[in-house]
Scaffold this active site. Structure first.
Site, PDB file in Angstrom:
ATOM      1  N   ARG A 264      10.999  -1.587  10.837  1.00  0.00           N
ATOM      2  CA  ARG A 264       9.924  -1.013  11.641  1.00  0.00           C
ATOM      3  C   ARG A 264       9.707  -1.860  12.890  1.00  0.00           C
ATOM      4  O   ARG A 264       9.769  -3.080  12.818  1.00  0.00           O
ATOM      5  CB  ARG A 264       8.633  -0.984  10.811  1.00  0.00           C
ATOM      6  CG  ARG A 264       8.202   0.417  10.421  1.00  0.00           C
ATOM      7  CD  ARG A 264       7.083   0.393   9.431  1.00  0.00           C
ATOM      8  NE  ARG A 264       5.876  -0.277   9.914  1.00  0.00           N
ATOM      9  CZ  ARG A 264       4.753  -0.379   9.210  1.00  0.00           C
ATOM     10  NH1 ARG A 264       4.692   0.150   7.999  1.00  0.00           N
ATOM     11  NH2 ARG A 264       3.699  -0.992   9.695  1.00  0.00           N
TER      12      ARG A 264
ATOM     13  N   ARG B  83      11.348  -6.622   5.232  1.00  0.00           N
ATOM     14  CA  ARG B  83      11.292  -5.219   4.821  1.00  0.00           C
ATOM     15  C   ARG B  83      12.279  -4.359   5.610  1.00  0.00           C
ATOM     16  O   ARG B  83      12.403  -4.501   6.821  1.00  0.00           O
ATOM     17  CB  ARG B  83       9.861  -4.705   5.036  1.00  0.00           C
ATOM     18  CG  ARG B  83       9.671  -3.226   4.748  1.00  0.00           C
ATOM     19  CD  ARG B  83       8.219  -2.902   4.526  1.00  0.00           C
ATOM     20  NE  ARG B  83       7.411  -2.993   5.733  1.00  0.00           N
ATOM     21  CZ  ARG B  83       6.095  -2.814   5.740  1.00  0.00           C
ATOM     22  NH1 ARG B  83       5.453  -2.567   4.616  1.00  0.00           N
ATOM     23  NH2 ARG B  83       5.419  -2.892   6.864  1.00  0.00           N
TER      24      ARG B  83
ATOM     25  N   ARG C 130     -10.135   0.939   8.253  1.00  0.00           N
ATOM     26  CA  ARG C 130      -9.609  -0.390   8.525  1.00  0.00           C
ATOM     27  C   ARG C 130     -10.654  -1.284   9.178  1.00  0.00           C
ATOM     28  O   ARG C 130     -10.365  -2.405   9.556  1.00  0.00           O
ATOM     29  CB  ARG C 130      -8.414  -0.275   9.465  1.00  0.00           C
ATOM     30  CG  ARG C 130      -7.090  -0.533   8.773  1.00  0.00           C
ATOM     31  CD  ARG C 130      -5.993  -0.269   9.776  1.00  0.00           C
ATOM     32  NE  ARG C 130      -4.834  -1.062   9.515  1.00  0.00           N
ATOM     33  CZ  ARG C 130      -3.779  -0.608   8.836  1.00  0.00           C
ATOM     34  NH1 ARG C 130      -3.765   0.589   8.318  1.00  0.00           N
ATOM     35  NH2 ARG C 130      -2.731  -1.382   8.668  1.00  0.00           N
TER      36      ARG C 130
ATOM     37  N   LYS D 288       0.820  -1.227   0.000  1.00  0.00           N
ATOM     38  CA  LYS D 288       0.000   0.000   0.000  1.00  0.00           C
ATOM     39  C   LYS D 288       0.850   1.271   0.000  1.00  0.00           C
ATOM     40  O   LYS D 288       0.621   2.172  -0.801  1.00  0.00           O
ATOM     41  CB  LYS D 288      -0.899   0.059   1.255  1.00  0.00           C
ATOM     42  CG  LYS D 288      -2.020  -0.935   1.291  1.00  0.00           C
ATOM     43  CD  LYS D 288      -2.975  -0.638   2.442  1.00  0.00           C
ATOM     44  CE  LYS D 288      -2.334  -0.677   3.813  1.00  0.00           C
ATOM     45  NZ  LYS D 288      -1.884  -1.997   4.276  1.00  0.00           N
TER      46      LYS D 288
ATOM     47  N   ARG E 244      -1.124  -8.636  13.238  1.00  0.00           N
ATOM     48  CA  ARG E 244      -1.616  -7.668  12.242  1.00  0.00           C
ATOM     49  C   ARG E 244      -2.391  -8.377  11.124  1.00  0.00           C
ATOM     50  O   ARG E 244      -3.423  -7.877  10.656  1.00  0.00           O
ATOM     51  CB  ARG E 244      -0.445  -6.881  11.633  1.00  0.00           C
ATOM     52  CG  ARG E 244       0.071  -5.792  12.557  1.00  0.00           C
ATOM     53  CD  ARG E 244       1.494  -5.401  12.236  1.00  0.00           C
ATOM     54  NE  ARG E 244       1.665  -4.776  10.942  1.00  0.00           N
ATOM     55  CZ  ARG E 244       2.854  -4.640  10.342  1.00  0.00           C
ATOM     56  NH1 ARG E 244       3.942  -5.108  10.913  1.00  0.00           N
ATOM     57  NH2 ARG E 244       2.929  -4.034   9.179  1.00  0.00           N
TER      58      ARG E 244
END
Ligand code: ADP
Ligand code: ZN
Length: 209
Positions: A152, A122, A88, A13, A163
């Site tokens: 992160r 990531r 969300r 996203k 998540r």
């Protein structure tokens, strides 16, 4: 043109939103980025948000909806935006319908089996770029600006699992919500490079914008 972007964590996203915002001259608003800026700045909202983000849960609707409502009221949002990470859940979508006009809901669809590796591999830069370790060849700095890359805080396996569960239970039902409104544009975000996914999305949006 006001676009909202749906997709599981790791669907791409953020990457697609910034490229699309550039191309279509839209303001990119990311609720995750707003929360992370608040955490960095040590604000009350940041402290509250962190306690949920660390657990892979949604920040409470009352806080999140107020932030988005306020941000969409600024002048720079008048000529169109790309909303990344909001809504969300169904409640947030219903609230958004009260204070905004959504034209398109873009869903970036990615096979769930790819997501854990994508997120845990990531590495991100404070300039907004993100990379996957498999393409870095050991490099630890950003190709675009030279700064040190980092992971992160919520990109660890335990939080990612939470998540993904939060996404499946609360966010995925929004696909049907926007389909029923005739606003859904679904694109495969699992095959090809980020640039190929971008071209695929533009192929669809060019006909609508
Ligand atoms: P990702 O999509 O990869 O999980 P984001 O940066 O969009 O990353 O969001 C990070 C975290 O911020 C989420 O896991 C959630 O805790 C919080 N968050 C972001 N947007 C919202 C929202 N609309 N409502 C509640 N919490 C949110
Ligand atoms: Zn950078």
């Amino acid at each position: 043109m006001n676009i909202i972007l749906l997709g599981a964590p790791g669907a791409g996203k953020g990457t697609q939103a910034s490229m699309l915002a550039d191309k279509y001259h839209l303001l990119h608003i990311s609720t995750g980025d707003i929360f992370r800026a608040n955490i960095k700045g040590g604000t009350e909202i940041g402290k509250l948000a962190k306690s949920y983000i660390d657990k892979g849960q949604l920040v409470p609707d009352s806080v999140t909806c107020d932030i988005v409502k306020d941000r969409l009221g600024w002048d720079d949002a008048k000529s169109g935006y790309m909303l990344d990470g909001f809504p969300r859940n169904i409640y947030q979508a219903e609230q958004l319908d009260k204070f905004a006009d959504v034209d398109i809901c873009l869903n970036i669809d990615v096979d769930p089996s790819l997501l854990m590796d994508r997120i845990c591999g990531r590495r991100v830069c404070s300039c907004g770029e993100s990379y996957h370790i498999s393409t870095l060849n050991g490099a630890t700095t950003c190709k675009k600006c030279g700064k040190e890359l980092y992971r992160r805080a919520d990109d660890n396996p335990e939080t990612v699992a939470a998540r993904l569960e939060t996404y499946a239970k609360q966010t995925a039902p929004l696909i049907d919500y926007y389909k029923a409104q005739g606003k859904l544009v679904a694109v495969d975000g699992g095959k090809g490079s980020p640039e190929e996914v971008f071209d695929r999305i533009c192929g669809r949006l060019d006909k609508l914008i």
